[in-house]
Write a protein that holds these residues in place. Sequence first.
Motif, PDB file in Angstrom:
ATOM      1  N   ILE A 243       0.828  -1.201   0.000  1.00  0.00           N
ATOM      2  CA  ILE A 243       0.000   0.000   0.000  1.00  0.00           C
ATOM      3  C   ILE A 243       0.866   1.256   0.000  1.00  0.00           C
ATOM      4  CG2 ILE A 243      -1.584   1.367   1.431  1.00  0.00           C
ATOM      5  CD1 ILE A 243      -2.966  -0.816  -0.161  1.00  0.00           C
ATOM      6  N   PHE A 244       1.944   1.240   0.783  1.00  0.00           N
ATOM      7  CA  PHE A 244       2.825   2.408   0.785  1.00  0.00           C
ATOM      8  C   PHE A 244       3.473   2.587  -0.584  1.00  0.00           C
ATOM      9  CE2 PHE A 244       6.830   4.609   1.203  1.00  0.00           C
ATOM     10  CZ  PHE A 244       6.456   5.725   1.923  1.00  0.00           C
ATOM     11  N   GLU A 245       3.945   1.505  -1.164  1.00  0.00           N
ATOM     12  CA  GLU A 245       4.633   1.614  -2.458  1.00  0.00           C
ATOM     13  C   GLU A 245       3.724   2.187  -3.540  1.00  0.00           C
ATOM     14  OE1 GLU A 245       6.518  -1.324  -5.857  1.00  0.00           O
ATOM     15  OE2 GLU A 245       6.895  -1.796  -3.752  1.00  0.00           O
ATOM     16  N   ILE A 246       2.504   1.667  -3.657  1.00  0.00           N
ATOM     17  CA  ILE A 246       1.654   2.119  -4.766  1.00  0.00           C
ATOM     18  C   ILE A 246       1.109   3.518  -4.527  1.00  0.00           C
ATOM     19  CG2 ILE A 246       1.015  -0.231  -5.449  1.00  0.00           C
ATOM     20  CD1 ILE A 246      -1.678   0.154  -4.101  1.00  0.00           C
ATOM     21  N   ASN A 247       1.020   3.935  -3.253  1.00  0.00           N
ATOM     22  CA  ASN A 247       0.495   5.268  -2.966  1.00  0.00           C
ATOM     23  C   ASN A 247       1.589   6.309  -2.744  1.00  0.00           C
ATOM     24  OD1 ASN A 247      -2.446   4.962  -3.014  1.00  0.00           O
ATOM     25  ND2 ASN A 247      -2.092   3.495  -1.374  1.00  0.00           N
ATOM     26  N   SER A 248       2.841   5.906  -2.932  1.00  0.00           N
ATOM     27  CA  SER A 248       3.936   6.852  -2.905  1.00  0.00           C
ATOM     28  C   SER A 248       4.149   7.481  -4.270  1.00  0.00           C
ATOM     29  CB  SER A 248       5.232   6.154  -2.468  1.00  0.00           C
ATOM     30  OG  SER A 248       5.120   5.654  -1.163  1.00  0.00           O
ATOM     31  N   ALA A 249       3.593   6.853  -5.296  1.00  0.00           N
ATOM     32  CA  ALA A 249       3.807   7.318  -6.663  1.00  0.00           C
ATOM     33  C   ALA A 249       3.177   8.689  -6.886  1.00  0.00           C
ATOM     34  CB  ALA A 249       3.239   6.299  -7.646  1.00  0.00           C
ATOM     35  N   LYS A 250       3.786   9.447  -7.764  1.00  0.00           N
ATOM     36  CA  LYS A 250       3.284  10.772  -8.125  1.00  0.00           C
ATOM     37  C   LYS A 250       3.129  10.843  -9.638  1.00  0.00           C
ATOM     38  CE  LYS A 250       5.066  14.375  -6.066  1.00  0.00           C
ATOM     39  NZ  LYS A 250       6.073  15.355  -5.590  1.00  0.00           N
ATOM     40  N   PRO A 251       2.206  11.698 -10.126  1.00  0.00           N
ATOM     41  CA  PRO A 251       1.290  12.560  -9.376  1.00  0.00           C
ATOM     42  C   PRO A 251       0.080  11.784  -8.860  1.00  0.00           C
ATOM     43  CG  PRO A 251       0.911  12.832 -11.712  1.00  0.00           C
ATOM     44  CD  PRO A 251       2.089  11.905 -11.585  1.00  0.00           C
ATOM     45  N   ALA A 252      -0.693  12.401  -7.993  1.00  0.00           N
ATOM     46  CA  ALA A 252      -1.876  11.749  -7.410  1.00  0.00           C
ATOM     47  C   ALA A 252      -3.081  11.922  -8.328  1.00  0.00           C
ATOM     48  CB  ALA A 252      -2.166  12.345  -6.038  1.00  0.00           C
ATOM     49  N   SER A 253      -2.909  11.607  -9.592  1.00  0.00           N
ATOM     50  CA  SER A 253      -3.956  11.939 -10.566  1.00  0.00           C
ATOM     51  C   SER A 253      -5.241  11.143 -10.349  1.00  0.00           C
ATOM     52  CB  SER A 253      -3.437  11.724 -11.994  1.00  0.00           C
ATOM     53  OG  SER A 253      -3.099  10.373 -12.224  1.00  0.00           O
ATOM     54  N   GLY A 254      -5.122   9.867  -9.995  1.00  0.00           N
ATOM     55  CA  GLY A 254      -6.322   9.065  -9.757  1.00  0.00           C
ATOM     56  C   GLY A 254      -7.099   9.544  -8.551  1.00  0.00           C
ATOM     57  N   GLU A 255      -6.393   9.891  -7.496  1.00  0.00           N
ATOM     58  CA  GLU A 255      -7.045  10.374  -6.280  1.00  0.00           C
ATOM     59  C   GLU A 255      -7.756  11.703  -6.515  1.00  0.00           C
ATOM     60  OE1 GLU A 255      -4.124  10.234  -3.034  1.00  0.00           O
ATOM     61  OE2 GLU A 255      -3.115   8.762  -4.296  1.00  0.00           O
ATOM     62  N   ILE A 256      -7.073  12.603  -7.236  1.00  0.00           N
ATOM     63  CA  ILE A 256      -7.677  13.902  -7.510  1.00  0.00           C
ATOM     64  C   ILE A 256      -8.880  13.750  -8.438  1.00  0.00           C
ATOM     65  CG2 ILE A 256      -7.287  16.142  -8.593  1.00  0.00           C
ATOM     66  CD1 ILE A 256      -4.407  15.990  -7.494  1.00  0.00           C
ATOM     67  N   ALA A 257      -8.771  12.845  -9.436  1.00  0.00           N
ATOM     68  CA  ALA A 257      -9.905  12.588 -10.327  1.00  0.00           C
ATOM     69  C   ALA A 257     -11.083  12.033  -9.533  1.00  0.00           C
ATOM     70  CB  ALA A 257      -9.501  11.625 -11.434  1.00  0.00           C
ATOM     71  N   PHE A 258     -10.797  11.132  -8.592  1.00  0.00           N
ATOM     72  CA  PHE A 258     -11.863  10.584  -7.748  1.00  0.00           C
ATOM     73  C   PHE A 258     -12.541  11.686  -6.949  1.00  0.00           C
ATOM     74  CE2 PHE A 258     -13.225   9.085  -3.564  1.00  0.00           C
ATOM     75  CZ  PHE A 258     -14.148   8.118  -3.914  1.00  0.00           C
ATOM     76  N   SER A 259     -11.758  12.653  -6.468  1.00  0.00           N
ATOM     77  CA  SER A 259     -12.344  13.737  -5.672  1.00  0.00           C
ATOM     78  C   SER A 259     -13.360  14.532  -6.486  1.00  0.00           C
ATOM     79  CB  SER A 259     -11.246  14.661  -5.143  1.00  0.00           C
ATOM     80  OG  SER A 259     -10.690  15.447  -6.177  1.00  0.00           O
ATOM     81  N   ASN A 260     -13.230  14.522  -7.804  1.00  0.00           N
ATOM     82  CA  ASN A 260     -14.198  15.226  -8.649  1.00  0.00           C
ATOM     83  C   ASN A 260     -15.515  14.457  -8.789  1.00  0.00           C
ATOM     84  OD1 ASN A 260     -12.496  17.403  -9.177  1.00  0.00           O
ATOM     85  ND2 ASN A 260     -11.532  16.380 -10.901  1.00  0.00           N
ATOM     86  N   LEU A 261     -15.512  13.184  -8.406  1.00  0.00           N
ATOM     87  CA  LEU A 261     -16.748  12.386  -8.397  1.00  0.00           C
ATOM     88  C   LEU A 261     -17.385  12.351  -7.016  1.00  0.00           C
ATOM     89  CD1 LEU A 261     -15.597   9.191 -10.378  1.00  0.00           C
ATOM     90  CD2 LEU A 261     -16.602  11.279 -11.297  1.00  0.00           C
ATOM     91  N   ASN A 262     -16.622  12.740  -6.012  1.00  0.00           N
ATOM     92  CA  ASN A 262     -16.987  12.519  -4.617  1.00  0.00           C
ATOM     93  C   ASN A 262     -17.749  13.721  -4.057  1.00  0.00           C
ATOM     94  OD1 ASN A 262     -17.060  11.599  -1.987  1.00  0.00           O
ATOM     95  ND2 ASN A 262     -14.896  11.975  -1.579  1.00  0.00           N
ATOM     96  N   ALA A 263     -18.862  13.438  -3.396  1.00  0.00           N
ATOM     97  CA  ALA A 263     -19.637  14.496  -2.737  1.00  0.00           C
ATOM     98  C   ALA A 263     -19.346  14.549  -1.244  1.00  0.00           C
ATOM     99  CB  ALA A 263     -21.134  14.271  -2.960  1.00  0.00           C
ATOM    100  N   GLY A 264     -18.362  13.760  -0.795  1.00  0.00           N
ATOM    101  CA  GLY A 264     -17.975  13.780   0.606  1.00  0.00           C
ATOM    102  C   GLY A 264     -18.717  12.771   1.456  1.00  0.00           C
ATOM    103  N   PHE A 265     -18.000  12.246   2.479  1.00  0.00           N
ATOM    104  CA  PHE A 265     -18.591  11.347   3.474  1.00  0.00           C
ATOM    105  C   PHE A 265     -19.212  10.096   2.840  1.00  0.00           C
ATOM    106  CE2 PHE A 265     -18.773  15.679   5.123  1.00  0.00           C
ATOM    107  CZ  PHE A 265     -18.073  15.543   6.318  1.00  0.00           C
ATOM    108  N   GLY A 266     -18.561   9.537   1.818  1.00  0.00           N
ATOM    109  CA  GLY A 266     -19.011   8.275   1.251  1.00  0.00           C
ATOM    110  C   GLY A 266     -20.078   8.374   0.194  1.00  0.00           C
ATOM    111  N   TYR A 267     -20.358   9.581  -0.291  1.00  0.00           N
ATOM    112  CA  TYR A 267     -21.407   9.752  -1.299  1.00  0.00           C
ATOM    113  C   TYR A 267     -20.814  10.258  -2.608  1.00  0.00           C
ATOM    114  CZ  TYR A 267     -24.799   9.202   2.445  1.00  0.00           C
ATOM    115  OH  TYR A 267     -25.542   8.701   3.481  1.00  0.00           O
TER     116      TYR A 267
END
Length: 350
Positions: A243-267
């Motif tokens: 988990i550390f190895e795969i989440n140390s990679a940059k840039p955080a493009s997948g995470e930031i893209a996910f945040s654009n789908l996310n309405a917060g608190f699991g929704y």
Amino acid sequence: MANFKLRALKICTYNFKSLPFAIASTPVPSPDPVKSLFSPTPVSFVDVKTDLGRTRCYWVREELKNEKPPLVLLHGWVAGTGCFYKNVADMASDRAILMIDLPGFAQSERPEFPEEPEDEWVKSLKDVIAVEVPGETTFWIGGHSFGGYLAARLAIEADFSTEGVILLDAWGIKESEMTFEERVEKRLNWWQKILLKSYQGLGLKFGGMDILRALPMSLGPKILKAARKDLAATYGNEFLDYIFEINSAKPASGEIAFSNLNAGFGYAKNPMGPRMLEKHENLPKNIHFLYGGKSWVENSVGYKIIKELEAADPNFKCSVTVVENASHHLQCTHPEEVNSVVNKILNSKI
């Protein structure tokens, strides 16, 4: 306590890119962590090129893919294929399993996503499956958490044909009954609200694993294990290394893209449940939900969806299974129960 929280606020709003020991680049990853996690079950890997770059896929029992419909599995947010390490030996033991590292995560490339990334993810996954499960071969698709959301989205596509869908504690299915602001007011305490407003005021987009990326490779895994002894006890040290190895990679493009789908608190901003009901004609007749009994994901939405699907078409074969005492990561905390349920589904015994 107040001083501690103010110091934490300053640390969390710091621009981690300025840290001298931050990782500078992402090399082409090695498949060794997944092979080691899956051992002694043999695994092979292949990289497929799509519009979102190099997407890494893993096969278990690939030689069986023409004998029975394979099972395609999608992992969740900030995870990877390795999250199925307790499942690959016994789940679908008589058929091939194809696992895909989602673009932007794990050992796939970190591409640049558009502001609305969902369609790009879906197209990329379609392209990968078309290459790896070609022709008239039928298959099942399943996903955990965010992977369940994407599996459901694929299933409602008119040009996507699958035997059935298995959703493991899927994120983003249920509609929220409150606005984001109402959820903030209800669920966050005063200093968490200040922290949130600071992020928003600075216009920052955090992927979620930015603190991990700020840790030096030599110390990161040790700090993670020491800070989260509960995770080490549940998942094992080798999995936390992964988990550390795969989440140390940059840039955080997948995470930031996910945040654009996310309405917060699991929704999700555009929840999948209503879309599944609206486009039920496109769905396969097998729709199955699995939930952890102690998960933060509400299982009531699964019951609601299957009730409405079966009312719309009696040919639907649906089920909801709640694995008692299992967490959101039910496939890791209770693999025997999850594997057994999935095998019954695949063999049409549910």
